[in-house]
Design a protein around this motif. Sequence first.
Motif, PDB file in Angstrom:
ATOM      1  N   THR A  23       0.807  -1.221   0.000  1.00  0.00           N
ATOM      2  CA  THR A  23       0.000   0.000   0.000  1.00  0.00           C
ATOM      3  C   THR A  23       0.841   1.273   0.000  1.00  0.00           C
ATOM      4  OG1 THR A  23      -0.056   0.096   2.423  1.00  0.00           O
ATOM      5  CG2 THR A  23      -1.783  -1.194   1.327  1.00  0.00           C
ATOM      6  N   GLY A  24       2.105   1.163   0.409  1.00  0.00           N
ATOM      7  CA  GLY A  24       2.946   2.346   0.574  1.00  0.00           C
ATOM      8  C   GLY A  24       3.072   2.764   2.021  1.00  0.00           C
ATOM      9  N   LEU A  25       2.490   1.993   2.954  1.00  0.00           N
ATOM     10  CA  LEU A  25       2.563   2.340   4.378  1.00  0.00           C
ATOM     11  C   LEU A  25       3.914   2.000   4.996  1.00  0.00           C
ATOM     12  CD1 LEU A  25       1.318   3.158   7.140  1.00  0.00           C
ATOM     13  CD2 LEU A  25       0.517   0.787   7.341  1.00  0.00           C
ATOM     14  N   HIS A  26       4.432   0.821   4.718  1.00  0.00           N
ATOM     15  CA  HIS A  26       5.580   0.316   5.470  1.00  0.00           C
ATOM     16  C   HIS A  26       6.933   0.759   4.938  1.00  0.00           C
ATOM     17  CE1 HIS A  26       2.662  -2.039   7.543  1.00  0.00           C
ATOM     18  NE2 HIS A  26       2.368  -2.774   6.495  1.00  0.00           N
ATOM     19  N   GLY A  27       7.020   1.100   3.678  1.00  0.00           N
ATOM     20  CA  GLY A  27       8.298   1.498   3.122  1.00  0.00           C
ATOM     21  C   GLY A  27       9.297   0.364   3.131  1.00  0.00           C
ATOM     22  N   ALA A  28      10.531   0.659   3.544  1.00  0.00           N
ATOM     23  CA  ALA A  28      11.609  -0.331   3.508  1.00  0.00           C
ATOM     24  C   ALA A  28      11.669  -1.175   4.773  1.00  0.00           C
ATOM     25  CB  ALA A  28      12.949   0.378   3.297  1.00  0.00           C
ATOM     26  N   ASN A  29      10.896  -0.815   5.792  1.00  0.00           N
ATOM     27  CA  ASN A  29      10.926  -1.550   7.059  1.00  0.00           C
ATOM     28  C   ASN A  29       9.668  -1.210   7.847  1.00  0.00           C
ATOM     29  OD1 ASN A  29      12.069  -3.063   9.323  1.00  0.00           O
ATOM     30  ND2 ASN A  29      12.456  -1.078  10.256  1.00  0.00           N
ATOM     31  N   ARG A  30       8.868  -2.203   8.169  1.00  0.00           N
ATOM     32  CA  ARG A  30       7.596  -1.956   8.857  1.00  0.00           C
ATOM     33  C   ARG A  30       7.817  -1.538  10.308  1.00  0.00           C
ATOM     34  NH1 ARG A  30       4.183  -5.175  12.069  1.00  0.00           N
ATOM     35  NH2 ARG A  30       5.431  -7.036  11.695  1.00  0.00           N
ATOM     36  N   LEU A  31       7.130  -0.496  10.729  1.00  0.00           N
ATOM     37  CA  LEU A  31       7.111  -0.109  12.128  1.00  0.00           C
ATOM     38  C   LEU A  31       6.289  -1.123  12.912  1.00  0.00           C
ATOM     39  CD1 LEU A  31       7.806   2.059  14.313  1.00  0.00           C
ATOM     40  CD2 LEU A  31       5.604   3.123  13.757  1.00  0.00           C
ATOM     41  N   ALA A  32       6.804  -1.550  14.046  1.00  0.00           N
ATOM     42  CA  ALA A  32       6.155  -2.577  14.859  1.00  0.00           C
ATOM     43  C   ALA A  32       4.681  -2.242  15.111  1.00  0.00           C
ATOM     44  CB  ALA A  32       6.886  -2.721  16.189  1.00  0.00           C
ATOM     45  N   SER A  33       3.831  -3.249  14.968  1.00  0.00           N
ATOM     46  CA  SER A  33       2.391  -3.183  15.272  1.00  0.00           C
ATOM     47  C   SER A  33       1.596  -2.294  14.324  1.00  0.00           C
ATOM     48  CB  SER A  33       2.156  -2.745  16.724  1.00  0.00           C
ATOM     49  OG  SER A  33       2.576  -3.772  17.607  1.00  0.00           O
ATOM     50  N   ASN A  34       2.186  -1.946  13.178  1.00  0.00           N
ATOM     51  CA  ASN A  34       1.415  -1.229  12.153  1.00  0.00           C
ATOM     52  C   ASN A  34       0.681  -2.173  11.213  1.00  0.00           C
ATOM     53  OD1 ASN A  34       1.734   1.439  12.830  1.00  0.00           O
ATOM     54  ND2 ASN A  34       3.205   1.934  11.223  1.00  0.00           N
ATOM     55  N   SER A  35       1.002  -3.469  11.253  1.00  0.00           N
ATOM     56  CA  SER A  35       0.408  -4.377  10.264  1.00  0.00           C
ATOM     57  C   SER A  35      -1.053  -4.690  10.564  1.00  0.00           C
ATOM     58  CB  SER A  35       1.216  -5.672  10.172  1.00  0.00           C
ATOM     59  OG  SER A  35       1.342  -6.290  11.430  1.00  0.00           O
ATOM     60  N   LEU A  36      -1.397  -4.934  11.831  1.00  0.00           N
ATOM     61  CA  LEU A  36      -2.802  -5.169  12.156  1.00  0.00           C
ATOM     62  C   LEU A  36      -3.636  -3.926  11.849  1.00  0.00           C
ATOM     63  CD1 LEU A  36      -2.610  -7.147  15.541  1.00  0.00           C
ATOM     64  CD2 LEU A  36      -3.032  -8.041  13.240  1.00  0.00           C
ATOM     65  N   LEU A  37      -3.049  -2.763  12.086  1.00  0.00           N
ATOM     66  CA  LEU A  37      -3.728  -1.505  11.778  1.00  0.00           C
ATOM     67  C   LEU A  37      -3.985  -1.404  10.279  1.00  0.00           C
ATOM     68  CD1 LEU A  37      -4.549   1.105  13.446  1.00  0.00           C
ATOM     69  CD2 LEU A  37      -2.550   2.158  12.391  1.00  0.00           C
ATOM     70  N   GLU A  38      -2.975  -1.718   9.481  1.00  0.00           N
ATOM     71  CA  GLU A  38      -3.128  -1.680   8.032  1.00  0.00           C
ATOM     72  C   GLU A  38      -4.194  -2.672   7.573  1.00  0.00           C
ATOM     73  OE1 GLU A  38      -0.191  -1.838   4.182  1.00  0.00           O
ATOM     74  OE2 GLU A  38      -0.073  -3.493   5.611  1.00  0.00           O
ATOM     75  N   GLY A  39      -4.220  -3.857   8.201  1.00  0.00           N
ATOM     76  CA  GLY A  39      -5.228  -4.842   7.832  1.00  0.00           C
ATOM     77  C   GLY A  39      -6.639  -4.336   8.054  1.00  0.00           C
TER      78      GLY A  39
END
Length: 529
Positions: free
Chosen positions: A364-380
């Motif tokens: 989606t363009g949220l995480h870039g080159a490295n996901r910030l911890a606990s942003n994945s459930l939010l993105e889902g």
Amino acid sequence: MTGGSSVSSFKKVIVVGSGIAALSFARTISDNCQVIMMTKNQYSSSNSMLAQGGIASAFSAHDSVEKHMQDTLVAGCDHQDLKTVLDVLRRGKELVKQLVEEGCPFDNDEDGILQLGKEGAHSTERILHAGGDQTGKTLVQFLKKQLGSHIHLYENHHVIDLLVNEGKCFGVVWKDEKGHTHTMTADAVVLSTGGCGSLYETNTNAPSATGDGIMMAYRAGAQLVDLEFVQFHPTLLTIDGKAVGLISEAVRGEGAYLEDETGRRIMARIHPQVDLAPRDVVARAIYNEQEAGHQIYLNIKGIPHFSTRFPTIYALCQQAGIDIRSGRLPVSPGMHFLMGGIMVNEHGETAVQSLFAIGEAACTGLHGANRLASNSLLEGLVSGNKAARRIEQMPKRHVKVPSVEIQEVWQVPDISKTKLRHLMTKYAAIVRHQKGLQALLAELEHVSFQPINVKDITNEQVELLNCWSLAICMAKSALLRTESRGGHYRTDYPKREDAFWRGKQIIHEKDQVQIMKNERIGVNWNVYS
């Protein structure tokens, strides 16, 4: 085999997957849509169910969406789509607030106030947890209970390919428990199939994470992007060189720290945030220490009531025969999350009409080159919600579904999953370099193939084909990105090169791969207009 015709007066949507993003979609979509959720195993076998960590949201008085955004950009090495980051964090906060109001059992303190934790690369406490270290499982179960009668969940329905005609997706090809092949048509198909942890020997993913949706979309004509960015979680509980489970980053957020066999703290001079540095930094630090011959431990002596604060991890330690009274847990990094995936717009639309992708399968363009911890459930939560809203707006097209032949003969690579994982772990893991990546590609591209009729192909063979194909794409991406950024680190190009690489992405499209400027900000991909 052929697809049939559609004569229904309401929209029919097929959702492939059953994790947070899929359930968020299903709970959002209105009841004038019939939703068929298909998952190749049980609904509970998703990565979402395994998520020990929490969900990030700027809830506290001293926090803000803008601060959350800044932390996200720093962790992602400024490779994000700014518009997407802001939108996801704002919408995500509202969706989490809605869950709280609906009674989702997030952890509270003694005064009944939401208990907020801190994890790697976050500048403040903003992580909501549920069940201590069972946030994913709690969310999945809570959302599943909210599904209406228009949502139909089918387990052991393995979707193996997409039905596409003249650039439009109109259904799926799937196999049942007995291996029989079927087709199903729909007005839209939503891929929520997760990532590809099974490509690596050591990983935190469910065994079902074999890149299926990503490669189905690619074969259908969708674009793939940012595949070189792979996140390795720093702390997997490791016994005799074998990972047996994940130790949540929340443990370090509660005060645990990394040390070697002598008690030396290994992150002390590596990063200002020490043990709560971004995951790519911590994973590389552990890797380097292990390469130097050191054993790495997570020191948990400073965490009171560990067994009640982290019940899942405590049970994991008991099963592994580790006495937590020692205060030290042996850890190693393992593949955790794919930042790249199927390129989508703000609504989850791919370049293939009526085909959507959400969750980890999408980029989606949220995480870039490295996901910030606990942003994945939010993105889902957000990506599922937005895709549902978009599909509700789609006009119902009363047209006859084309009758097309599905692919009858598949070419399955003659390589074992064990060898494939070994090659990816050796050449395309935490540290890469040109010679190794070229050796990886040479091994992958010079395999022989076995032709198998779709009626006879097994689920395992389909997964192998998807893993092999995706591994080639990832290797090509890693070779093309001649810099180090986030989860992509090359010893032959160890520096980040903003002068050339800022905002540039490596995009795969129908056997072509090219470097392109990310121009998604402000662009509205309306494939229905």
